[in-house]
Design a protein around this motif. Structure first.
Motif, short mmCIF file in Angstrom:
data_model
loop_
_atom_site.label_atom_id
_atom_site.label_comp_id
_atom_site.label_asym_id
_atom_site.label_seq_id
_atom_site.Cartn_x
_atom_site.Cartn_y
_atom_site.Cartn_z
N TYR A 25 0.84 -1.19 0.00
CA TYR A 25 0.00 0.00 0.00
C TYR A 25 0.88 1.24 0.00
O TYR A 25 2.05 1.18 0.38
CB TYR A 25 -0.91 -0.02 1.22
CG TYR A 25 -1.75 -1.26 1.26
CD1 TYR A 25 -2.83 -1.40 0.40
CD2 TYR A 25 -1.43 -2.32 2.09
CE1 TYR A 25 -3.60 -2.55 0.39
CE2 TYR A 25 -2.19 -3.47 2.10
CZ TYR A 25 -3.26 -3.59 1.24
OH TYR A 25 -4.01 -4.73 1.23
N ARG A 60 3.50 3.50 7.23
CA ARG A 60 2.41 2.65 7.71
C ARG A 60 2.95 1.60 8.72
O ARG A 60 2.39 1.40 9.79
CB ARG A 60 1.75 1.95 6.52
CG ARG A 60 0.43 1.30 6.81
CD ARG A 60 -0.22 0.79 5.52
NE ARG A 60 -0.49 1.84 4.55
CZ ARG A 60 -1.53 2.65 4.60
NH1 ARG A 60 -2.41 2.53 5.55
NH2 ARG A 60 -1.69 3.58 3.68
N ASN A 67 4.02 2.93 12.10
CA ASN A 67 2.86 3.35 12.89
C ASN A 67 2.05 2.15 13.37
O ASN A 67 0.99 2.32 13.99
CB ASN A 67 1.95 4.28 12.08
CG ASN A 67 2.38 5.72 12.16
OD1 ASN A 67 1.95 6.44 13.03
ND2 ASN A 67 3.25 6.14 11.24
N MET A 104 0.44 -0.02 11.50
CA MET A 104 -0.81 -0.03 10.73
C MET A 104 -0.75 -0.98 9.54
O MET A 104 -1.33 -0.71 8.49
CB MET A 104 -1.13 1.39 10.27
CG MET A 104 -1.30 2.38 11.41
SD MET A 104 -1.51 4.07 10.83
CE MET A 104 -3.10 3.95 10.03
N ASP A 150 -2.25 -3.66 8.98
CA ASP A 150 -3.57 -4.16 8.59
C ASP A 150 -4.56 -3.05 8.27
O ASP A 150 -5.74 -3.32 8.04
CB ASP A 150 -4.14 -5.03 9.71
CG ASP A 150 -3.31 -6.27 9.95
OD1 ASP A 150 -2.66 -6.73 8.99
OD2 ASP A 150 -3.29 -6.78 11.08
N SER A 151 -4.11 -1.82 8.27
CA SER A 151 -5.00 -0.67 8.03
C SER A 151 -4.76 -0.09 6.65
O SER A 151 -4.42 1.08 6.50
CB SER A 151 -4.78 0.39 9.11
OG SER A 151 -4.99 -0.14 10.39
N CYS A 152 -4.93 -0.92 5.65
CA CYS A 152 -4.58 -0.50 4.28
C CYS A 152 -5.50 0.59 3.74
O CYS A 152 -5.12 1.32 2.83
CB CYS A 152 -4.57 -1.69 3.36
SG CYS A 152 -6.12 -2.60 3.32
N ASP A 153 -6.69 0.72 4.28
CA ASP A 153 -7.63 1.73 3.78
C ASP A 153 -7.49 3.08 4.47
O ASP A 153 -8.13 4.05 4.07
CB ASP A 153 -9.07 1.23 3.92
CG ASP A 153 -9.35 0.04 3.02
OD1 ASP A 153 -8.68 -0.08 1.98
OD2 ASP A 153 -10.22 -0.77 3.36
N THR A 154 -6.65 3.14 5.51
CA THR A 154 -6.48 4.39 6.26
C THR A 154 -5.61 5.35 5.47
O THR A 154 -4.51 4.99 5.03
CB THR A 154 -5.84 4.12 7.63
OG1 THR A 154 -6.66 3.19 8.34
CG2 THR A 154 -5.67 5.39 8.42
N HIS A 181 1.13 10.95 10.93
CA HIS A 181 1.67 9.59 10.85
C HIS A 181 3.16 9.64 10.50
O HIS A 181 3.94 8.84 11.02
CB HIS A 181 0.92 8.77 9.80
CG HIS A 181 -0.50 8.48 10.17
ND1 HIS A 181 -1.55 9.14 9.58
CD2 HIS A 181 -1.03 7.62 11.06
CE1 HIS A 181 -2.68 8.67 10.10
NE2 HIS A 181 -2.39 7.75 11.01
#
Length: 133
Positions: A2, A8, A11, A13, A15-19, A25
């Protein structure tokens, strides 16, 4: 992968690919990176090897010079052969478009990388003088 993968990951994140990531950040990622004991830039093998040896200990100034003197340099490859191909201009245009897209989508990672380069230059280790501690 991503956009802004490293920001990412630093941070937490993964597993937060849509954030959508923000400059906040990026600042967190810089803070996490700054907490590392050592930051290595692998495109600079001489400096990286020196930092590795210093970090592991027992590294004198003369040893540092030896590492710098024998460090492997990465050869630059020419694209002149490709330039002779009839479809070169089409390939070049596609590469340029992708580069622009990459830079637009990964601007935070690019800024983090520059921060990492600056950090690696500031790596400080106590080096013993030759012949003693």
């Amino acid at each position: 992968l991503y956009p802004n993968y490293y920001v990412r990951m630093l941070n937490g994140m993964a597993d937060s690919c849509d954030t959508l990531l923000t400059r906040d950040h990026l600042e967190v990622a810089k803070s996490v990176l700054a907490s590392f004991d050592v930051v290595l830039i692998l495109e600079d093998p001489s400096s990286s090897l020196e930092h590795i040896f210093k970090f592991l200990g027992d590294f004198s100034k003369s040893e540092a010079k030896k590492v710098r003197d024998r460090a492997v340099s990465m050869p630059k490859l020419s694209s002149n052969l490709l330039k002779k191909m009839p479809f070169y201009e089409e390939i070049r245009a596609s590469i340029d478009a992708m580069k622009t897209l990459f830079e637009n989508e990964n601007g935070l990672d690019i800024e983090l990388y520059q921060f990492a380069i600056d950090l690696s230059k500031k790596n400080k280790f106590v080096m013993r003088d030759e012949g003693g501690l």
